[in-house]
Design a protein around this motif. Structure first.
Motif, mmCIF file in Angstrom:
data_model
loop_
_atom_site.group_PDB
_atom_site.id
_atom_site.type_symbol
_atom_site.label_atom_id
_atom_site.label_comp_id
_atom_site.label_asym_id
_atom_site.label_seq_id
_atom_site.Cartn_x
_atom_site.Cartn_y
_atom_site.Cartn_z
ATOM 1 N N ILE A 1 33.584 49.773 33.062
ATOM 2 C CA ILE A 1 33.673 50.064 34.581
ATOM 3 C C ILE A 1 35.486 51.008 34.761
ATOM 4 N N ALA A 2 35.808 51.210 33.789
ATOM 5 C CA ALA A 2 37.097 52.345 33.689
ATOM 6 C C ALA A 2 36.296 53.802 34.149
ATOM 7 N N VAL A 3 35.764 54.118 33.012
ATOM 8 C CA VAL A 3 35.115 55.173 33.652
ATOM 9 C C VAL A 3 34.013 55.265 35.321
ATOM 10 N N ALA A 4 33.734 54.288 35.338
ATOM 11 C CA ALA A 4 32.755 54.615 36.523
ATOM 12 C C ALA A 4 34.043 54.321 37.623
ATOM 13 N N PHE B 1 38.821 45.634 42.174
ATOM 14 C CA PHE B 1 37.761 44.925 43.311
ATOM 15 C C PHE B 1 36.195 44.875 42.198
ATOM 16 N N THR B 2 36.696 45.221 41.037
ATOM 17 C CA THR B 2 35.246 45.282 40.215
ATOM 18 C C THR B 2 35.434 44.010 39.380
ATOM 19 N N ILE B 3 36.489 43.674 38.648
ATOM 20 C CA ILE B 3 37.189 42.866 38.051
ATOM 21 C C ILE B 3 37.085 41.368 39.080
ATOM 22 N N GLY C 1 35.684 41.132 41.759
ATOM 23 C CA GLY C 1 33.745 40.639 42.496
ATOM 24 C C GLY C 1 33.111 40.060 41.108
ATOM 25 N N ILE C 2 33.394 39.885 39.729
ATOM 26 C CA ILE C 2 32.932 39.392 38.806
ATOM 27 C C ILE C 2 33.093 38.761 38.535
ATOM 28 N N LEU C 3 34.594 38.700 38.602
ATOM 29 C CA LEU C 3 35.158 36.548 38.700
ATOM 30 C C LEU C 3 34.452 35.939 40.247
ATOM 31 N N ILE C 4 34.494 36.474 41.109
ATOM 32 C CA ILE C 4 34.229 36.163 42.287
ATOM 33 C C ILE C 4 32.340 35.153 42.159
ATOM 34 N N PHE C 5 31.566 36.193 41.054
ATOM 35 C CA PHE C 5 30.170 36.013 41.037
ATOM 36 C C PHE C 5 30.457 34.972 40.163
ATOM 37 N N HIS C 6 31.123 34.580 39.015
ATOM 38 C CA HIS C 6 31.556 33.249 37.667
ATOM 39 C C HIS C 6 32.104 32.376 38.673
ATOM 40 N N GLY C 7 32.871 32.668 39.613
ATOM 41 C CA GLY C 7 33.121 31.197 40.355
ATOM 42 C C GLY C 7 31.804 30.162 40.914
ATOM 43 N N LEU C 8 31.410 31.176 42.116
ATOM 44 C CA LEU C 8 30.178 31.160 42.368
ATOM 45 C C LEU C 8 28.918 30.505 41.757
ATOM 46 N N ALA C 9 28.516 31.469 40.984
ATOM 47 C CA ALA C 9 27.563 30.638 39.534
ATOM 48 C C ALA C 9 27.746 29.234 38.773
ATOM 49 N N LYS C 10 28.708 29.310 38.463
ATOM 50 C CA LYS C 10 29.381 27.489 38.596
ATOM 51 C C LYS C 10 29.700 26.681 39.475
ATOM 52 N N ILE C 11 29.843 27.109 40.647
ATOM 53 C CA ILE C 11 29.405 25.929 41.312
ATOM 54 C C ILE C 11 28.707 25.777 41.384
ATOM 55 N N PHE C 12 27.703 26.978 41.887
ATOM 56 C CA PHE C 12 25.935 25.801 41.459
ATOM 57 C C PHE C 12 24.999 25.264 40.440
ATOM 58 N N GLY C 13 26.071 25.604 39.013
ATOM 59 C CA GLY C 13 26.229 25.039 38.146
ATOM 60 C C GLY C 13 25.408 25.785 37.086
ATOM 61 N N ASP D 1 31.183 35.595 28.347
ATOM 62 C CA ASP D 1 29.928 35.867 27.882
ATOM 63 C C ASP D 1 29.121 36.593 29.318
ATOM 64 N N TYR D 2 29.931 35.894 30.861
ATOM 65 C CA TYR D 2 29.092 36.457 31.905
ATOM 66 C C TYR D 2 29.623 38.453 31.751
ATOM 67 N N PHE D 3 30.915 38.278 32.093
ATOM 68 C CA PHE D 3 32.203 39.104 31.536
ATOM 69 C C PHE D 3 31.122 40.620 31.403
ATOM 70 N N ARG D 4 30.895 40.189 29.968
ATOM 71 C CA ARG D 4 30.596 41.262 29.245
ATOM 72 C C ARG D 4 29.320 42.063 29.864
ATOM 73 N N ALA D 5 28.377 40.989 30.256
ATOM 74 C CA ALA D 5 26.878 41.413 30.471
ATOM 75 C C ALA D 5 26.848 42.817 31.933
ATOM 76 N N GLN D 6 27.847 41.677 33.230
ATOM 77 C CA GLN D 6 28.327 41.459 34.237
ATOM 78 C C GLN D 6 28.442 43.497 34.181
ATOM 79 N N SER D 7 30.125 43.092 33.439
ATOM 80 C CA SER D 7 30.438 44.502 33.307
ATOM 81 C C SER D 7 29.870 45.503 33.370
ATOM 82 N N HIS D 8 28.388 45.489 32.307
ATOM 83 C CA HIS D 8 27.348 46.762 32.069
ATOM 84 C C HIS D 8 26.528 47.189 33.394
ATOM 85 N N VAL D 9 26.996 46.140 34.286
ATOM 86 C CA VAL D 9 26.201 46.740 36.185
ATOM 87 C C VAL D 9 27.021 47.897 35.967
#
Length: 211
Positions: free
Chosen positions: A64-67, A97-99, A101-113, A120-128
């Motif tokens: 994320i920092a390099v990006a 904003f990247t971090i 964004g990852i928090l928001i995606f994770h929170g929404l995913a939790k809402i959807f079950g 674990d999610y941060f590890r993968a999503q950060s590689h985007v």
């Protein structure tokens, strides 16, 4: 002499250990990038492998920092004189904003079950953010090219996010799509509303309908 010899031997062992540690770290980071490239190619197993690697947390922050650095560099390379404050602000904004964004995606995913932990999610999503490394290409001085590249990075980032949500959070395709597009759609709406408000305030007689 014996004491001096022991000290030298101890220092030598430390140097060998640090060198080995450093080499292992570099190799581990390169392996993480390789898995990230597989993820760019929409390999869901790569997302799971990244999530399982405890070192991927640090690697994710580095990616994320390099990006952020490349993104800020591409936008400020032609600025004369170079403004370090603006550069650092751009960099910090990108990372923050990247971090978020990852928090928001994770929170929404939790809402959807969603099933994944944030770690674990941060590890993968950060590689985007490996896609963000392509931001350096925005220095190419071709009309509309930076805008087109930025759009393509965003679109493919959404596709990658869908794969990650399905692989880690175990969401259905429909739920994964809903979560992945929620944030971009919200941002676009905010930009549109902001633009409408801006032009409406500046030129209400031209922009707003007359009674």
């Amino acid at each position: 002499k014996k004491g001096f010899g022991k000290i030298r031997h101890s220092n030598l062992k430390k140097q060998i250990y640090l060198k080995a540690f450093s080499n292992n770290d570099i190799m581990g980071f390169l392996d993480s990038i390789k898995r990230g490239i597989l993820l760019i190619r929409l390999n869901g197993k790569a997302a799971v492998e990244i999530a399982k690697d405890p070192n991927s947390t640090l690697y994710g922050f580095v990616i994320i920092a390099v990006a952020g650095l490349l993104y800020a560099f591409a936008f400020h390379i032609r600025t004369v004189p170079f403004n370090a404050k603006d550069f650092l602000t751009e960099f910090g904004t990108y990372v923050l904003f990247t971090i978020i964004g990852i928090l928001i995606f994770h929170g929404l995913a939790k809402i959807f079950g969603g099933k994944s932990s944030f770690r674990d999610y941060f590890r993968a999503q950060s590689h985007v953010s490996l896609l963000g490394w392509l931001s350096i290409l925005m220095i190419i001085d071709i009309q509309f090219f930076p805008n087109v590249l930025d759009f393509l990075i965003m679109v493919w980032g959404i596709v990658m996010t869908i794969v990650i949500l399905k692989s880690l959070h175990k969401l259905s395709t429909g739920k994964a799509i809903a979560v992945a597009i929620a944030l971009p759609v919200l941002l676009i709406l905010l930009v549109i509303i902001g633009a409408l408000a801006y032009f409406g305030v500046l030129s209400p007689d031209k922009f707003l309908p007359m009674n």
